[in-house]
Design a protein around this motif. Sequence first.
Motif, short mmCIF file in Angstrom:
data_model
loop_
_atom_site.label_atom_id
_atom_site.label_comp_id
_atom_site.label_asym_id
_atom_site.label_seq_id
_atom_site.Cartn_x
_atom_site.Cartn_y
_atom_site.Cartn_z
N GLY A 165 0.81 -1.21 0.00
CA GLY A 165 0.00 0.00 0.00
C GLY A 165 0.84 1.26 0.00
O GLY A 165 0.41 2.32 -0.45
N ALA A 166 2.08 1.15 0.49
CA ALA A 166 3.00 2.29 0.52
C ALA A 166 3.75 2.46 -0.80
O ALA A 166 4.53 3.39 -0.95
N GLY A 167 3.54 1.53 -1.74
CA GLY A 167 4.19 1.63 -3.03
C GLY A 167 5.50 0.88 -3.14
O GLY A 167 6.19 0.97 -4.15
N ASP A 168 5.86 0.12 -2.12
CA ASP A 168 7.10 -0.65 -2.14
C ASP A 168 6.87 -2.00 -2.80
O ASP A 168 5.86 -2.66 -2.56
N VAL A 169 7.82 -2.42 -3.63
CA VAL A 169 7.73 -3.72 -4.28
C VAL A 169 8.01 -4.80 -3.24
O VAL A 169 9.05 -4.81 -2.60
N ILE A 170 7.04 -5.71 -3.08
CA ILE A 170 7.18 -6.82 -2.15
C ILE A 170 7.82 -8.01 -2.87
O ILE A 170 8.68 -8.69 -2.34
N GLU A 171 7.36 -8.24 -4.09
CA GLU A 171 7.85 -9.37 -4.87
C GLU A 171 7.59 -9.13 -6.34
O GLU A 171 6.59 -8.52 -6.71
N THR A 172 8.50 -9.61 -7.18
CA THR A 172 8.29 -9.62 -8.62
C THR A 172 8.41 -11.07 -9.08
O THR A 172 9.36 -11.76 -8.72
N TYR A 173 7.42 -11.51 -9.83
CA TYR A 173 7.40 -12.88 -10.31
C TYR A 173 7.27 -12.86 -11.83
O TYR A 173 6.32 -12.28 -12.37
N VAL A 174 8.21 -13.47 -12.52
CA VAL A 174 8.17 -13.56 -13.98
C VAL A 174 7.71 -14.96 -14.35
O VAL A 174 8.30 -15.95 -13.93
N GLY A 175 6.65 -15.01 -15.12
CA GLY A 175 6.09 -16.28 -15.54
C GLY A 175 4.60 -16.31 -15.26
O GLY A 175 4.08 -15.48 -14.54
N PRO A 176 3.92 -17.26 -15.85
CA PRO A 176 2.48 -17.35 -15.63
C PRO A 176 2.17 -17.83 -14.21
O PRO A 176 2.93 -18.57 -13.60
N LEU A 177 1.05 -17.36 -13.69
CA LEU A 177 0.53 -17.82 -12.40
C LEU A 177 -0.86 -18.38 -12.62
O LEU A 177 -1.71 -17.70 -13.20
N ASP A 178 -1.10 -19.59 -12.18
CA ASP A 178 -2.46 -20.09 -12.23
C ASP A 178 -3.20 -19.54 -11.00
O ASP A 178 -2.62 -18.86 -10.16
N GLU A 179 -4.48 -19.81 -10.91
CA GLU A 179 -5.29 -19.24 -9.83
C GLU A 179 -4.77 -19.64 -8.45
O GLU A 179 -4.70 -18.82 -7.53
N THR A 180 -4.39 -20.88 -8.28
CA THR A 180 -3.88 -21.35 -6.99
C THR A 180 -2.61 -20.62 -6.60
O THR A 180 -2.44 -20.18 -5.46
N GLN A 181 -1.70 -20.46 -7.55
CA GLN A 181 -0.44 -19.76 -7.28
C GLN A 181 -0.68 -18.28 -6.95
O GLN A 181 -0.08 -17.74 -6.04
N LEU A 182 -1.58 -17.64 -7.72
CA LEU A 182 -1.90 -16.24 -7.47
C LEU A 182 -2.51 -16.05 -6.09
O LEU A 182 -2.13 -15.16 -5.34
N ARG A 183 -3.45 -16.91 -5.74
CA ARG A 183 -4.06 -16.83 -4.40
C ARG A 183 -3.01 -16.99 -3.30
O ARG A 183 -3.03 -16.27 -2.30
N ALA A 184 -2.07 -17.91 -3.48
CA ALA A 184 -1.03 -18.12 -2.47
C ALA A 184 -0.17 -16.87 -2.32
O ALA A 184 0.16 -16.47 -1.20
N LYS A 185 0.19 -16.24 -3.43
CA LYS A 185 1.00 -15.03 -3.37
C LYS A 185 0.23 -13.88 -2.73
O LYS A 185 0.76 -13.13 -1.92
N LEU A 186 -1.05 -13.74 -3.09
CA LEU A 186 -1.86 -12.68 -2.49
C LEU A 186 -2.03 -12.92 -0.99
O LEU A 186 -1.89 -12.00 -0.19
N ASP A 187 -2.32 -14.14 -0.61
CA ASP A 187 -2.51 -14.46 0.80
C ASP A 187 -1.24 -14.19 1.61
O ASP A 187 -1.30 -13.76 2.76
#
Length: 66
Positions: free
Chosen positions: A40-62
């Motif tokens: 929320g402060a604009g800092d990069v937490i993580e950069t991921y290169v490559g496709p993310l399926d729904e399960t992977q995206l949910r895990a990263k968001l969580d």
Amino acid sequence: MPEYVGRVVYVDALTTDPLAAPVLDRYQTRYIPTSVFVSGAGDVIETYVGPLDETQLRAKLDANVE
């Protein structure tokens, strides 16, 4: 993904869209697909290169959303 409404903003920054230039410049994304997780402060937490399926995206968001 309704459980993230109000907590996550999704930005589609296609490199062919001139309106995406500020996002691409700020977060230095040059490859598709690239997911940049930003606090929320604009800092990069993580950069991921490559496709993310729904399960992977949910895990990263969580892992990164408060």
